[in-house]
Motif scaffolding. Structure first.
Motif: not given
Length: 404
Positions: A151-173
């Protein structure tokens, strides 16, 4: 919300139906949409210990607010229990009016936190459109995984998709603060029996170092991580993604500890106490010794069968290649007859003697593997428990063999 009311809401959102008097979440312009992350704290029941979250989309003109979440499952689904055992669980996305969705968590004493997110009009509209598409019956179902698709990763991924990948870029680092095993033990510590079962069943996958992106499989970790995300302000600069955080309802339940409990001392002492009891009973109460040793061997064999089944016949990849199989496995059953022969001061059979030597070798191999560089499974507590138990088992069988 009553079932009929929820179905009507879903139909309204999916079809984009709205009153002619005002717009609603389904068709409001992006400039009128406000996006927030709603985070629910852990509950008392074991399946609530990881917490929950949802994306709130609010139409600031009409005042309508809808929570979209990915935490629904159906007990009536054909083969649900079998799929659960095999690791092939199916979850659903759902939507409900925000007040109705949050009412349950407030009533049960779980915390409710609203985190307003600074999405621009285009991003908010894109997120709303994606959630409505995802809500359609043909898209709502997904294959659930405790750690990587929940439930949390799906919410995270939906937000990341809308933000153009900003979440994944910053959090993976960024490095995560704990492993899957540590987070699981921390959150399950209120139910010690379940915590021990899960810790025993988790393999090396659960001990890999995590990035902040991976660790956001937990709703409260995602909430904390979003507070540190920076997004473009459209003018060459940046600003925080989370612009406001409000506790809508405080936590009234016991709070999970900040760190995972250290199981090495309690399990090590338990193993030592059990071993000393085996040796003592072998001298003063041979029948009690045989009964206690048989109980241990039966349980060790059952644990081994379950660990093998999780590895070979399920998609629970967090349980694969579990090094605890070297300590607990079906070989233990071959020794049951030996402990009863020892009660009558008779030597173990050649088969039992071979099985005992093989088990001791595997026990030493488990210790050696743990000391080798690159072996990541953190199963020290079970090593400390099993080692004195197997040494005591070998000692009592050999002692009676020498006496015979």
């Amino acid at each position: 919300m009553p079932l009929i009311g929820r179905l009507l809401l879903l139909a309204t959102l999916i079809l984009g139906f709205a009153s002619t008097a005002h717009a609603d979440v389904a068709n409001a312009p992006g400039a009128d949409l406000e996006v927030a992350l709603i985070t629910y704290g852990p509950g008392d029941t074991y399946w609530e210990r990881f917490g929950h979250d949802a994306i709130e989309i609010r139409d600031t003109v009409s005042g309508e607010a809808v929570n979209f979440n990915y935490g629904v499952f159906d007990f009536d689904e054909s083969g649900f229990l079998l799929n659960f055992a095999r690791g092939r669980m199916h979850y659903l996305m759902d939507a409900a009016h925000s007040e109705d969705d949050e009412h349950y968590y407030v009533e049960t004493g779980r915390s409710v936190t609203r985190q307003k997110l600074a999405l621009n009009a285009n991003q908010a509209a894109a997120l709303r459109d994606f959630l409505l598409w995802n809500l359609r019956p043909e898209n709502a179902r997904y294959d659930y995984d405790y750690y990587v698709t929940n439930c949390s990763t799906k919410v995270r991924d939906a937000l990341d998709k809308a933000l153009g990948g900003v979440l994944k870029t910053q959090l993976q680092a960024r490095r995560g603060s704990m492993t899957y095993r540590q987070q699981t033990a921390r959150l399950m510590s209120a139910q010690p029996w379940l915590m021990l079962i899960l810790d025993l069943g988790l393999g090396p996958y659960a001990d890999q170092p995590l990035s902040a992106w991976q660790e956001s499989f937990l709703p409260m970790v995602l909430q904390r991580q979003l507070a540190s995300i920076q997004v473009s302000d459209g003018q060459g600069g940046t600003h925080p993604l989370a612009t406001d955080e409000q506790v809508l309802s405080p936590n009234r339940l016991d709070t999970p500890p900040d760190a995972a409990p250290d199981l090495r001392l309690p399990l090590g002492l338990a193993g030592l106490a059990f071993a000393m009891l085996l040796v003592l009973l072998s001298r003063i109460a041979p029948t009690m010794h045989a009964l206690l040793a048989t109980l241990y061997l039966v349980l060790a064999g059952i644990v081994g069968v379950l660990l093998l089944a999780l590895w070979l016949f399920t998609t629970h990849h967090s349980a694969w290649a579990n090094a605890n199989l070297l300590m607990f496995n079906p070989l233990a059953w071959l020794l049951i007859a030996a402990v009863w022969r020892a009660r009558r001061h008779r030597s173990p059979t050649r088969l039992a003697d071979t099985a005992l030597m093989l088990q001791l070798f595997m026990m030493l191999a488990a210790v050696a593997m743990h000391l080798m560089h690159g072996i990541v499974q953190q199963n020290q507590p079970w090593l400390l428990f099993a080692l004195p138990c197997w040494l005591a088992m070998a000692f009592t069988c050999r002692k009676n063999s020498r006496a015979a």
